[in-house]
Design a protein around this motif. Structure first.
Motif, short mmCIF file in Angstrom:
data_model
loop_
_atom_site.label_atom_id
_atom_site.label_comp_id
_atom_site.label_asym_id
_atom_site.label_seq_id
_atom_site.Cartn_x
_atom_site.Cartn_y
_atom_site.Cartn_z
N UNK A 22 0.04 15.38 -17.52
CA UNK A 22 0.67 14.09 -17.85
C UNK A 22 -0.35 12.98 -18.12
N UNK A 23 -1.48 13.00 -17.43
CA UNK A 23 -2.49 11.95 -17.63
C UNK A 23 -3.07 11.95 -19.02
N UNK B 218 -2.63 8.88 -21.61
CA UNK B 218 -3.79 8.25 -22.24
C UNK B 218 -3.60 8.18 -23.75
N UNK B 219 -3.08 9.27 -24.32
CA UNK B 219 -2.85 9.31 -25.77
C UNK B 219 -1.74 8.33 -26.18
N UNK B 220 -0.63 8.34 -25.44
CA UNK B 220 0.52 7.52 -25.82
C UNK B 220 0.35 6.03 -25.48
N UNK B 221 -0.22 5.73 -24.31
CA UNK B 221 -0.25 4.35 -23.83
C UNK B 221 -1.65 3.76 -23.72
#
Length: 143
Positions: free
Chosen positions: A16-17, A21-24
């Motif tokens: 999830x991290x 990182x990619x999305x937000x």
């Protein structure tokens, strides 16, 4: 991991991290020398699903704190400070035993007798609508 300088590094929890990182555009942890600060961790799985059961959600948040600390080279044994955020039920004027009983049980199970400082905050909303708890910690490696 992305190096800023030799003493500062940012870390994404595997799963999830990396997605967050990619999305937000933020990291789950930063390590500055022997100090690790982590972003708030919910009880989500790698798909960011939140369990319906409160106890499972809190235990999951503790597990995710451990995963995030490990990504930065730390563990629960290094934790010196805890902030926890608890979604209050409508009309509640305090964080109840349904949260506190699980939190204190998990502290005892994971901290091996260490008693870090702890601040609880009751809130009306968290990052995901289904969340009822979020935990962030500071760790000092080797403390």
């Amino acid at each position: 991991m992305s190096e800023v300088n030799s003493a500062v590094s940012f870390h994404a929890t595997p799963g999830y991290g990396e997605v967050l990182r990619e999305q937000l555009g933020y990291s789950q942890a930063v390590r500055i020398g022997d100090r690790v600060e982590i972003s708030g961790q919910g009880g989500w799985d790698d798909g960011l699903a939140i369990p319906e059961d409160l106890e499972r959600e809190i235990v999951g948040a503790f597990d995710n704190v451990g995963r995030t600390l490990a990504a930065a080279g730390a563990s629960w044994a290094d934790v010196v400070h805890v902030n926890s955020y608890h979604k209050l039920t409508p009309g509640a004027d305090a964080i109840g035993a349904d949260h506190n009983d699980v939190m204190t049980r998990e502290f005892r199970a994971r901290l091996g007798g260490r008693a870090p400082v702890w601040t609880q905050t009751g809130v009306t909303a968290l990052g995901l609508a289904a969340m009822r708890v979020e935990i962030r910690v500071t760790a000092v490696i080797g403390s």
